[in-house]
Design a protein around this motif. Structure first.
Motif, PDB file in Angstrom:
ATOM      1  N   PHE A   9       0.835  -1.210   0.000  1.00  0.00           N
ATOM      2  CA  PHE A   9       0.000   0.000   0.000  1.00  0.00           C
ATOM      3  C   PHE A   9       0.865   1.253   0.000  1.00  0.00           C
ATOM      4  N   LEU A  10       1.821   1.318   0.919  1.00  0.00           N
ATOM      5  CA  LEU A  10       2.638   2.519   1.050  1.00  0.00           C
ATOM      6  C   LEU A  10       3.626   2.663  -0.114  1.00  0.00           C
ATOM      7  N   SER A  11       4.085   1.550  -0.663  1.00  0.00           N
ATOM      8  CA  SER A  11       4.987   1.615  -1.818  1.00  0.00           C
ATOM      9  C   SER A  11       4.289   2.254  -3.008  1.00  0.00           C
ATOM     10  N   VAL A  12       3.056   1.823  -3.275  1.00  0.00           N
ATOM     11  CA  VAL A  12       2.283   2.408  -4.376  1.00  0.00           C
ATOM     12  C   VAL A  12       1.977   3.872  -4.077  1.00  0.00           C
ATOM     13  N   LEU A  13       1.646   4.173  -2.820  1.00  0.00           N
ATOM     14  CA  LEU A  13       1.360   5.546  -2.419  1.00  0.00           C
ATOM     15  C   LEU A  13       2.581   6.439  -2.664  1.00  0.00           C
ATOM     16  N   SER A  14       3.764   5.944  -2.289  1.00  0.00           N
ATOM     17  CA  SER A  14       4.995   6.707  -2.456  1.00  0.00           C
ATOM     18  C   SER A  14       5.342   6.922  -3.930  1.00  0.00           C
ATOM     19  N   VAL A  15       5.287   5.850  -4.721  1.00  0.00           N
ATOM     20  CA  VAL A  15       5.644   5.940  -6.142  1.00  0.00           C
ATOM     21  C   VAL A  15       4.669   6.842  -6.894  1.00  0.00           C
ATOM     22  N   SER A  16       3.377   6.676  -6.658  1.00  0.00           N
ATOM     23  CA  SER A  16       2.380   7.490  -7.365  1.00  0.00           C
ATOM     24  C   SER A  16       2.453   8.953  -6.946  1.00  0.00           C
ATOM     25  N   TYR A  17       2.748   9.226  -5.676  1.00  0.00           N
ATOM     26  CA  TYR A  17       2.875  10.613  -5.209  1.00  0.00           C
ATOM     27  C   TYR A  17       4.078  11.287  -5.863  1.00  0.00           C
ATOM     28  N   ASP A  18       5.191  10.545  -5.961  1.00  0.00           N
ATOM     29  CA  ASP A  18       6.383  11.074  -6.633  1.00  0.00           C
ATOM     30  C   ASP A  18       6.131  11.319  -8.113  1.00  0.00           C
ATOM     31  N   ALA A  19       5.208  10.544  -8.695  1.00  0.00           N
ATOM     32  CA  ALA A  19       4.895  10.710 -10.119  1.00  0.00           C
ATOM     33  C   ALA A  19       3.993  11.907 -10.381  1.00  0.00           C
ATOM     34  N   GLY A  20       3.557  12.598  -9.306  1.00  0.00           N
ATOM     35  CA  GLY A  20       2.740  13.793  -9.466  1.00  0.00           C
ATOM     36  C   GLY A  20       1.247  13.539  -9.460  1.00  0.00           C
ATOM     37  N   ILE A  21       0.827  12.331  -9.072  1.00  0.00           N
ATOM     38  CA  ILE A  21      -0.604  12.024  -9.009  1.00  0.00           C
ATOM     39  C   ILE A  21      -1.199  12.639  -7.744  1.00  0.00           C
ATOM     40  N   PRO A  22      -2.387  13.239  -7.797  1.00  0.00           N
ATOM     41  CA  PRO A  22      -3.015  13.804  -6.596  1.00  0.00           C
ATOM     42  C   PRO A  22      -3.149  12.766  -5.487  1.00  0.00           C
ATOM     43  N   ILE A  23      -3.035  13.229  -4.244  1.00  0.00           N
ATOM     44  CA  ILE A  23      -2.973  12.319  -3.099  1.00  0.00           C
ATOM     45  C   ILE A  23      -4.211  11.431  -3.007  1.00  0.00           C
ATOM     46  N   LEU A  24      -5.371  11.973  -3.376  1.00  0.00           N
ATOM     47  CA  LEU A  24      -6.597  11.167  -3.309  1.00  0.00           C
ATOM     48  C   LEU A  24      -6.535   9.999  -4.290  1.00  0.00           C
ATOM     49  N   ASP A  25      -6.040  10.255  -5.500  1.00  0.00           N
ATOM     50  CA  ASP A  25      -5.881   9.184  -6.484  1.00  0.00           C
ATOM     51  C   ASP A  25      -4.791   8.202  -6.048  1.00  0.00           C
ATOM     52  N   CYS A  26      -3.758   8.722  -5.392  1.00  0.00           N
ATOM     53  CA  CYS A  26      -2.707   7.846  -4.855  1.00  0.00           C
ATOM     54  C   CYS A  26      -3.285   6.855  -3.856  1.00  0.00           C
ATOM     55  N   LEU A  27      -4.172   7.336  -3.004  1.00  0.00           N
ATOM     56  CA  LEU A  27      -4.797   6.459  -2.010  1.00  0.00           C
ATOM     57  C   LEU A  27      -5.657   5.398  -2.683  1.00  0.00           C
TER      58      LEU A  27
ATOM     59  N   LEU B  60      -5.194   4.131  -5.662  1.00  0.00           N
ATOM     60  CA  LEU B  60      -4.278   3.148  -6.246  1.00  0.00           C
ATOM     61  C   LEU B  60      -3.691   2.242  -5.169  1.00  0.00           C
ATOM     62  N   GLY B  61      -3.376   2.816  -4.018  1.00  0.00           N
ATOM     63  CA  GLY B  61      -2.823   2.021  -2.919  1.00  0.00           C
ATOM     64  C   GLY B  61      -3.795   0.982  -2.405  1.00  0.00           C
ATOM     65  N   VAL B  62      -5.064   1.358  -2.324  1.00  0.00           N
ATOM     66  CA  VAL B  62      -6.084   0.428  -1.814  1.00  0.00           C
ATOM     67  C   VAL B  62      -6.226  -0.789  -2.718  1.00  0.00           C
ATOM     68  N   ILE B  63      -5.988  -0.607  -4.024  1.00  0.00           N
ATOM     69  CA  ILE B  63      -6.104  -1.723  -4.964  1.00  0.00           C
ATOM     70  C   ILE B  63      -5.152  -2.857  -4.595  1.00  0.00           C
ATOM     71  N   THR B  64      -3.986  -2.516  -4.014  1.00  0.00           N
ATOM     72  CA  THR B  64      -2.982  -3.538  -3.696  1.00  0.00           C
ATOM     73  C   THR B  64      -3.347  -4.377  -2.488  1.00  0.00           C
ATOM     74  N   LEU B  65      -4.274  -3.908  -1.656  1.00  0.00           N
ATOM     75  CA  LEU B  65      -4.609  -4.614  -0.415  1.00  0.00           C
ATOM     76  C   LEU B  65      -5.362  -5.906  -0.735  1.00  0.00           C
ATOM     77  N   THR B  66      -4.895  -7.011  -0.196  1.00  0.00           N
ATOM     78  CA  THR B  66      -5.525  -8.317  -0.445  1.00  0.00           C
ATOM     79  C   THR B  66      -6.456  -8.738   0.677  1.00  0.00           C
ATOM     80  N   ASN B  67      -6.294  -8.144   1.849  1.00  0.00           N
ATOM     81  CA  ASN B  67      -7.165  -8.473   2.974  1.00  0.00           C
ATOM     82  C   ASN B  67      -8.363  -7.535   2.960  1.00  0.00           C
ATOM     83  N   ASN B  68      -9.574  -8.097   2.878  1.00  0.00           N
ATOM     84  CA  ASN B  68     -10.780  -7.282   2.739  1.00  0.00           C
ATOM     85  C   ASN B  68     -11.059  -6.412   3.956  1.00  0.00           C
TER      86      ASN B  68
END
Length: 365
Positions: free
Chosen positions: A236-254, A256-264
Motif C-alpha cells: 500500500f505505502l509503496s504504491v502511495l509513495s511511487v504514485s505521489y512522486d509521479a505527481g498524481i493527486p494524493i486522493l488518487d494515490c490512495l 491506487l494504494g487500496v487496490i494492492t490490499l488483499t485483505n478485505n
C-alpha cells in the motif's frame, strides 16, 4: 471490403493475438516487460521501435505478444497510456495510472523505473511470504503421506498378530486398523478427498463471503496477523509513495494504494479513510481513524504533511515497513521449525502407541 478483410488469415491471427494478450500477465512477465522497455527508452530509442525490438527478441512469448499489440495500436494513433488502458486485466489500474501520469509529465522513462522498483519489491515480498509458508506446507504433506503408508501397509501387516490375542484391542489401535482396511478397499476416496479439499480451499479464497470471514480470522491469529498486515501495508505505502512522486493527486494515490490490499478487512478500513480524506481530513488523521495502521507510520506521514516533505516521509515509511516485515518473517521462520517438529513427533507418538499398546497389553497379561 471489411468483411473480406475479417475473413483473412492475417485478421484471424491478429484477433487471436489480442485474445491471448487479454489474459493476465504474471508479475515476473510484467517486470521483464517494464525493465526491458525502460532500458530501450533510456537509450534514446523511440517507443514504437523499442516495442518492435521486444516483439522480435523478447524471451517470453507473452512479452512478444504484448509488444506487438501495443506497437500496432500506438502506430494507429493511440498514446502509450491509452493503449495500456485497453488491457486493465493484464497491466492493472496501478500500472496504467502511473504510466498516464508519467507520460503527461514527460517522465515516462523515470516512471517506468519507479514501476520496475515497485513490481520488484512486490515480487520480493511475495517470495518471502511464500518461502515462509512452504516449509510447513511441505511438512504437512509429508505427514499426510506417512499416515497413509502406516494405515495402508504397516497396520494390516500386524493385524493377524493382533487378532490372535484374546483381549480386545485398544481403541486407538482398532481405529487405525479399521481406517487402514477402509483405505485399502476404498483407495479411490484418497484422490477424491484431495481434490475436494483443494476445491474447497479455492472456493473459500475466491467466494467473497467466505473470504471475508477468512480475512477476519487471520487477523486474530498471533504473528500471522502481523505478517498479513505488514505485507499489505508495505504494498500500500509503496504504491502511495511511487504514485505521489509521479505527481498524481494524493486522493488518487490512495485509491491506487487500496487496490494492492488483499485483505478485505484492511481494504474496507482504508476505503473508509479515503472517504474522510475526500471530506477534508488530513491523510494521517484519516488513517489514524482506521485504528489498524502502525503508530510509527502515522507519525511519519503526519510529520511529512506538516513539513511539506510527504514524499520523503512516505519513502522512509516504506523502508520502516520493509525492515519490520523482514523481522516478522525471521521470527516466523524460527518458530515454525519447532512447531513442525512437535507436529511430526506427535504423529509418530500416536502411531507408535497404536502399534505397541497391544504388545504391552499382551506382556502385562
Amino acid at each position: 471490403l471489411v468483411r473480406n478483410f475479417k475473413e483473412t488469415e492475417e485478421y484471424k491471427r491478429y484477433m487471436d493475438l489480442k485474445k491471448r494478450v487479454k489474459e493476465d500477465a504474471s508479475l515476473k512477465e510484467k517486470i521483464d516487460f517494464i525493465s526491458t522497455l525502460q532500458i530501450l527508452l533510456q537509450s534514446g530509442i523511440p517507443a514504437v521501435e523499442s516495442l518492435m525490438f521486444m516483439e522480435q527478441e523478447a524471451a517470453r512469448k507473452k512479452i512478444r505478444d504484448m509488444s506487438k499489440i501495443l506497437k500496432t495500436q500506438i502506430m494507429a494513433g493511440s498514446t502509450f497510456a491509452d493503449t495500456l488502458a485497453r488491457y486493465p486485466q493484464v497491466f492493472g489500474y496501478i500500472f496504467i495510472g502511473l504510466i498516464k501520469a508519467g507520460e503527461e509529465a514527460g517522465e515516462l522513462e523515470k516512471t517506468l523505473g519507479r514501476i520496475n522498483e515497485l513490481l520488484t519489491k512486490q515480487e520480493n515480498i511475495k517470495s518471502k511470504v511464500i518461502g515462509t509458508l512452504m516449509y510447513p506446507m511441505f511438512v504437512i504433506i509429508l505427514a499426510f503421506l506417512i499416515i497413509l503408508v502406516m494405515l495402508i501397509f504397516v497396520f494390516p501387516a500386524f493385524k493377524e498378530m493382533f487378532e490372535q490375542q484374546d483381549k480386545a484391542l485398544p481403541f486407538i489401535t482398532q481405529m487405525m486398523i479399521d481406517a487402514g482396511d477402509y483405505l485399502k478397499e476404498y483407495w479411490y476416496t484418497i484422490p477424491v478427498f484431495i481434490v475436494a479439499f483443494i476445491a474447497f480451499c479455492i472456493i473459500t479464497v475466491r467466494w467473497q463471503p467466505a473470504k471475508n470471514i477468512l480475512d477476519k480470522i487471520v487477523l486474530k491469529i498471533p504473528l500471522l496477523n502481523n505478517l498479513i498486515m505488514y505485507s499489505n501495508y508495505s504494498n500500500f505505502l509503496s504504491v502511495l509513495s511511487v504514485s505521489y512522486d509521479a505527481g498524481i493527486p494524493i486522493l488518487d494515490c490512495l485509491h491506487l494504494g487500496v487496490i494492492t490490499l488483499t485483505n478485505n478487512v484492511l481494504k474496507n478500513k482504508m476505503s473508509g479513510a479515503i472517504v474522510k480524506v475526500q471530506q477534508g481530513l488530513q491523510v494521517s488523521q484519516a488513517l489514524k481513524a482506521t485504528k489498524v495502521v502502525p503508530r510509527m507510520l502515522l507519525f511519519m506521514i503526519s510529520t511529512g504533511e506538516q513539513s511539506g516533505r510527504l514524499g520523503d516521509m512516505l519513502e522512509k515509511g516504506v523502508n520502516f515497513l520493509d525492515k519490520t516485515l523482514d523481522g516478522i518473517i525471521d521470527t516466523m521462520t524460527k518458530m515454525i521449525e519447532p512447531i513442525m517438529l512437535l507436529v511430526i513427533g506427535s504423529i509418530v507418538l500416536v502411531m507408535a502407541l497404536a502399534l505397541y499398546l497391544p504388545l504391552f497389553q499382551s506382556y502385562m497379561s
